[in-house]
Design a protein around this motif. Structure first.
Motif, PDB file in Angstrom:
ATOM      1  N   LYS A   1       0.819  -1.213   0.000  1.00 50.57           N
ATOM      2  CA  LYS A   1       0.000   0.000   0.000  1.00 50.57           C
ATOM      3  C   LYS A   1       0.854   1.265   0.000  1.00 50.57           C
ATOM      4  O   LYS A   1       0.374   2.337  -0.350  1.00 50.57           O
ATOM      5  CB  LYS A   1      -0.928  -0.001   1.206  1.00 50.57           C
ATOM      6  N   LEU A   2       2.109   1.147   0.406  1.00 50.73           N
ATOM      7  CA  LEU A   2       2.982   2.310   0.445  1.00 50.73           C
ATOM      8  C   LEU A   2       3.931   2.405  -0.750  1.00 50.73           C
ATOM      9  O   LEU A   2       4.401   3.500  -1.078  1.00 50.73           O
ATOM     10  CB  LEU A   2       3.812   2.311   1.742  1.00 50.73           C
ATOM     11  N   LEU A   3       4.221   1.282  -1.373  1.00 50.87           N
ATOM     12  CA  LEU A   3       5.202   1.279  -2.472  1.00 50.87           C
ATOM     13  C   LEU A   3       4.630   0.498  -3.642  1.00 50.87           C
ATOM     14  O   LEU A   3       4.435  -0.719  -3.560  1.00 50.87           O
ATOM     15  CB  LEU A   3       6.529   0.667  -2.015  1.00 50.87           C
ATOM     16  N   SER A   4       4.360   1.193  -4.742  1.00 52.18           N
ATOM     17  CA  SER A   4       3.801   0.571  -5.937  1.00 52.18           C
ATOM     18  C   SER A   4       4.902  -0.049  -6.792  1.00 52.18           C
ATOM     19  O   SER A   4       6.098   0.209  -6.585  1.00 52.18           O
ATOM     20  CB  SER A   4       3.034   1.607  -6.757  1.00 52.18           C
TER      21      SER A   4
ATOM     22  N   GLN B   1       6.168  10.225   2.218  1.00 51.23           N
ATOM     23  CA  GLN B   1       5.198  11.303   2.185  1.00 51.23           C
ATOM     24  C   GLN B   1       4.103  11.017   3.205  1.00 51.23           C
ATOM     25  O   GLN B   1       3.516   9.929   3.200  1.00 51.23           O
ATOM     26  CB  GLN B   1       4.611  11.456   0.777  1.00 51.23           C
ATOM     27  N   GLU B   2       3.821  11.980   4.058  1.00 48.96           N
ATOM     28  CA  GLU B   2       2.911  11.783   5.182  1.00 48.96           C
ATOM     29  C   GLU B   2       1.658  12.632   5.014  1.00 48.96           C
ATOM     30  O   GLU B   2       1.644  13.641   4.305  1.00 48.96           O
ATOM     31  CB  GLU B   2       3.615  12.144   6.498  1.00 48.96           C
ATOM     32  N   ASN B   3       0.596  12.220   5.712  1.00 47.21           N
ATOM     33  CA  ASN B   3      -0.628  13.002   5.739  1.00 47.21           C
ATOM     34  C   ASN B   3      -0.570  14.023   6.877  1.00 47.21           C
ATOM     35  O   ASN B   3       0.460  14.152   7.557  1.00 47.21           O
ATOM     36  CB  ASN B   3      -1.852  12.092   5.862  1.00 47.21           C
ATOM     37  N   VAL B   4      -1.671  14.719   7.093  1.00 46.70           N
ATOM     38  CA  VAL B   4      -1.681  15.776   8.111  1.00 46.70           C
ATOM     39  C   VAL B   4      -1.538  15.204   9.517  1.00 46.70           C
ATOM     40  O   VAL B   4      -1.161  15.929  10.459  1.00 46.70           O
ATOM     41  CB  VAL B   4      -2.981  16.595   8.002  1.00 46.70           C
ATOM     42  N   LEU B   5      -1.807  13.930   9.685  1.00 42.94           N
ATOM     43  CA  LEU B   5      -1.670  13.292  10.997  1.00 42.94           C
ATOM     44  C   LEU B   5      -0.264  12.742  11.227  1.00 42.94           C
ATOM     45  O   LEU B   5      -0.001  12.169  12.282  1.00 42.94           O
ATOM     46  CB  LEU B   5      -2.698  12.172  11.153  1.00 42.94           C
TER      47      LEU B   5
ATOM     48  N   ALA C   1       2.446   7.776   7.328  1.00 43.27           N
ATOM     49  CA  ALA C   1       2.966   7.571   5.974  1.00 43.27           C
ATOM     50  C   ALA C   1       1.838   7.223   5.014  1.00 43.27           C
ATOM     51  O   ALA C   1       1.025   6.334   5.277  1.00 43.27           O
ATOM     52  CB  ALA C   1       4.019   6.478   5.973  1.00 43.27           C
ATOM     53  N   MET C   2       1.767   7.946   3.910  1.00 44.98           N
ATOM     54  CA  MET C   2       0.772   7.660   2.877  1.00 44.98           C
ATOM     55  C   MET C   2       1.365   6.803   1.763  1.00 44.98           C
ATOM     56  O   MET C   2       0.745   5.873   1.283  1.00 44.98           O
ATOM     57  CB  MET C   2       0.240   8.967   2.273  1.00 44.98           C
ATOM     58  N   ARG C   3       2.587   7.132   1.357  1.00 44.26           N
ATOM     59  CA  ARG C   3       3.240   6.378   0.285  1.00 44.26           C
ATOM     60  C   ARG C   3       4.731   6.711   0.285  1.00 44.26           C
ATOM     61  O   ARG C   3       5.161   7.701   0.886  1.00 44.26           O
ATOM     62  CB  ARG C   3       2.631   6.695  -1.071  1.00 44.26           C
ATOM     63  N   LEU C   4       5.474   5.875  -0.401  1.00 48.96           N
ATOM     64  CA  LEU C   4       6.896   6.089  -0.623  1.00 48.96           C
ATOM     65  C   LEU C   4       7.106   6.412  -2.094  1.00 48.96           C
ATOM     66  O   LEU C   4       6.704   5.645  -2.967  1.00 48.96           O
ATOM     67  CB  LEU C   4       7.706   4.845  -0.237  1.00 48.96           C
ATOM     68  N   GLU C   5       7.738   7.548  -2.359  1.00 50.93           N
ATOM     69  CA  GLU C   5       7.975   7.986  -3.723  1.00 50.93           C
ATOM     70  C   GLU C   5       9.480   8.103  -3.963  1.00 50.93           C
ATOM     71  O   GLU C   5      10.202   8.684  -3.145  1.00 50.93           O
ATOM     72  CB  GLU C   5       7.318   9.338  -3.995  1.00 50.93           C
TER      73      GLU C   5
ATOM     74  N   VAL D   1      14.885  -1.160   3.596  1.00 48.03           N
ATOM     75  CA  VAL D   1      13.934  -0.075   3.841  1.00 48.03           C
ATOM     76  C   VAL D   1      12.889  -0.481   4.874  1.00 48.03           C
ATOM     77  O   VAL D   1      12.286   0.373   5.536  1.00 48.03           O
ATOM     78  CB  VAL D   1      13.277   0.361   2.513  1.00 48.03           C
ATOM     79  N   ASN D   2      12.655  -1.786   5.041  1.00 45.66           N
ATOM     80  CA  ASN D   2      11.680  -2.229   6.035  1.00 45.66           C
ATOM     81  C   ASN D   2      12.115  -1.856   7.448  1.00 45.66           C
ATOM     82  O   ASN D   2      11.291  -1.461   8.283  1.00 45.66           O
ATOM     83  CB  ASN D   2      11.473  -3.741   5.927  1.00 45.66           C
ATOM     84  N   ASP D   3      13.405  -1.993   7.740  1.00 47.42           N
ATOM     85  CA  ASP D   3      13.909  -1.604   9.058  1.00 47.42           C
ATOM     86  C   ASP D   3      13.780  -0.101   9.270  1.00 47.42           C
ATOM     87  O   ASP D   3      13.484   0.355  10.379  1.00 47.42           O
ATOM     88  CB  ASP D   3      15.372  -2.032   9.206  1.00 47.42           C
ATOM     89  N   TRP D   4      14.002   0.671   8.225  1.00 53.41           N
ATOM     90  CA  TRP D   4      13.894   2.124   8.332  1.00 53.41           C
ATOM     91  C   TRP D   4      12.448   2.555   8.568  1.00 53.41           C
ATOM     92  O   TRP D   4      12.173   3.480   9.331  1.00 53.41           O
ATOM     93  CB  TRP D   4      14.457   2.766   7.069  1.00 53.41           C
ATOM     94  N   MET D   5      11.496   1.880   7.887  1.00 53.05           N
ATOM     95  CA  MET D   5      10.081   2.232   8.027  1.00 53.05           C
ATOM     96  C   MET D   5       9.453   1.637   9.286  1.00 53.05           C
ATOM     97  O   MET D   5       8.453   2.149   9.783  1.00 53.05           O
ATOM     98  CB  MET D   5       9.311   1.744   6.798  1.00 53.05           C
ATOM     99  N   GLY D   6      10.016   0.544   9.796  1.00 57.08           N
ATOM    100  CA  GLY D   6       9.405  -0.122  10.942  1.00 57.08           C
ATOM    101  C   GLY D   6       8.245  -1.002  10.568  1.00 57.08           C
ATOM    102  O   GLY D   6       7.503  -1.478  11.448  1.00 57.08           O
ATOM    103  N   GLU D   7       8.071  -1.279   9.298  1.00 52.99           N
ATOM    104  CA  GLU D   7       7.022  -2.179   8.811  1.00 52.99           C
ATOM    105  C   GLU D   7       7.446  -2.722   7.451  1.00 52.99           C
ATOM    106  O   GLU D   7       8.378  -2.198   6.816  1.00 52.99           O
ATOM    107  CB  GLU D   7       5.681  -1.458   8.690  1.00 52.99           C
ATOM    108  N   GLU D   8       6.754  -3.750   7.000  1.00 53.04           N
ATOM    109  CA  GLU D   8       7.113  -4.371   5.735  1.00 53.04           C
ATOM    110  C   GLU D   8       6.480  -3.607   4.572  1.00 53.04           C
ATOM    111  O   GLU D   8       5.263  -3.613   4.397  1.00 53.04           O
ATOM    112  CB  GLU D   8       6.663  -5.831   5.695  1.00 53.04           C
ATOM    113  N   VAL D   9       7.297  -2.947   3.810  1.00 53.01           N
ATOM    114  CA  VAL D   9       6.826  -2.259   2.606  1.00 53.01           C
ATOM    115  C   VAL D   9       7.422  -2.866   1.344  1.00 53.01           C
ATOM    116  O   VAL D   9       6.935  -2.610   0.237  1.00 53.01           O
ATOM    117  CB  VAL D   9       7.165  -0.750   2.669  1.00 53.01           C
TER     118      VAL D   9
END
Length: 323
Positions: free
Chosen positions: A67-70, A92-96, A99-103, A299-307
């Motif tokens: 959902k974060l990396l196409s 890229q993050e939303n107002v909260l 993370a919305m997506r990785l570009e 990048v998964n370690d950097w994000m803290g989740e599997e992307v």
């Protein structure tokens, strides 16, 4: 235009690799290699670009979009890493603040900042863009002389790639010049009258255009052995070792990329060929693609989740569509 400088031996006192250092200005570090030059050199020779694209395509074939990396974003990120030795992803993050997506950020223009966690996007020195601190992930190919930027692994074959291009350009200019078709007809035989010489000149002129490559018959009774000589102007074509240069530089590029030639469409010179293409592809995936996959998982370690995740390689499978 760009230039990597004059050809220099690796162990020379003015060696190329000894100058791989990152110049620091007040805001970011300059890369040790010209990134724009590496990007242009990507298409310098067919076997160089094709070997990189084979790796990119195999990575994309086994990549599982999230959902974060196409798939499209991963393809651009992987190509930057393989060509430049550096690949960047912006979170890229939303107002909260989620993370919305990785570009991917174009590696040609992305610079690592002097301050920790800060990156810059520099298309010109007057209006650089500063990314938010901690929002950019950098994947780079380690270098022996510095730890700020990566250096592509094919760098040792870059001179061979340039030589391959130079040989092709020389042959193109040679044919465009037209000297490959010219010759000098040298006549010293006294048995050939002026009228005969004029007729011969007219016959040679008529061989151009429709009806070219026609044979000519010349009869000179009692003529001398070397009274008539045909001297090719473009005789150097047989001495430039065009095929030898092309084949040797091709082998250098394939050795640097470690890609089996049958995966690049190289036509074998011998009757036996290169062997089973499926076995070659399987060995290549295990020895080259799987280690590359492990690098992208960082990048998964950097994000803290599997992307980023990959499926096992299957020759008959089709890539997943991007979500």
């Amino acid at each position: 235009m760009f230039s990597f400088g004059d050809p220099e031996p690796v162990l020379d006192r003015r060696d190329l690799f000894g100058m791989l250092e990152c110049i620091r200005n007040s805001r970011w570090y300059e890369p040790p290699m010209p990134m724009a030059g590496l990007a242009r050199a990507f298409r310098i020779a067919p076997h160089h670009s094709s070997a990189i694209l084979v790796k990119r395509n195999l990575l994309l074939k086994t990549f599982k979009p999230s959902k974060l990396l196409s798939s499209s974003a991963f393809s651009r990120w992987a190509l930057d890493y393989l060509v430049l030795g550096n690949g960047y992803l912006e979170r890229q993050e939303n107002v909260l603040g989620r993370a919305m997506r990785l570009e991917p950020s174009l590696g040609v223009y992305t610079r690592r900042g002097v301050d920790p966690g800060v990156f810059w996007f520099v298309t010109n020195m007057r209006m650089p863009h500063q990314f938010a601190a901690g929002s950019v992930f950098q994947l780079f190919e380690p270098d022996l002389t510095q730890e700020i930027y990566g250096v592509p692994e094919y760098l040792s074959a870059l001179q061979s790639s340039l030589l391959n291009e130079a040989a092709t350009l020389f042959r193109r200019r040679y044919y465009q010049n037209g000297s490959h078709a010219g010759f000098i007809l040298y006549m010293t035989d006294e048995g050939l009258a002026d009228e005969d010489a004029d007729d011969l000149e007219e016959a040679l002129a008529n061989t151009k255009g429709v009806g070219n490559f026609r044979n000519l018959f010349l009869h000179v009774p009692g003529g001398k052995e070397k009274g008539l000589q045909l001297i090719p102007i473009g005789e150097a074509a047989a001495k430039d070792e065009f095929l030898g240069i092309k084949n040797t530089t091709r082998d250098d590029m394939l050795a640097a990329h470690r890609v089996p030639p049958q995966l690049l469409g190289v036509v074998p010179a011998n009757a036996g060929g290169f062997g089973d293409v499926e076995k070659a592809a399987d060995v290549f995936v295990r020895n080259e693609i799987e280690p590359l996959q492990a690098r992208f998982l960082e990048v998964n370690d950097w994000m803290g989740e599997e992307v980023v995740a990959f499926e096992p390689y299957d020759l008959l499978s089709t890539p997943r569509s991007s979500r």
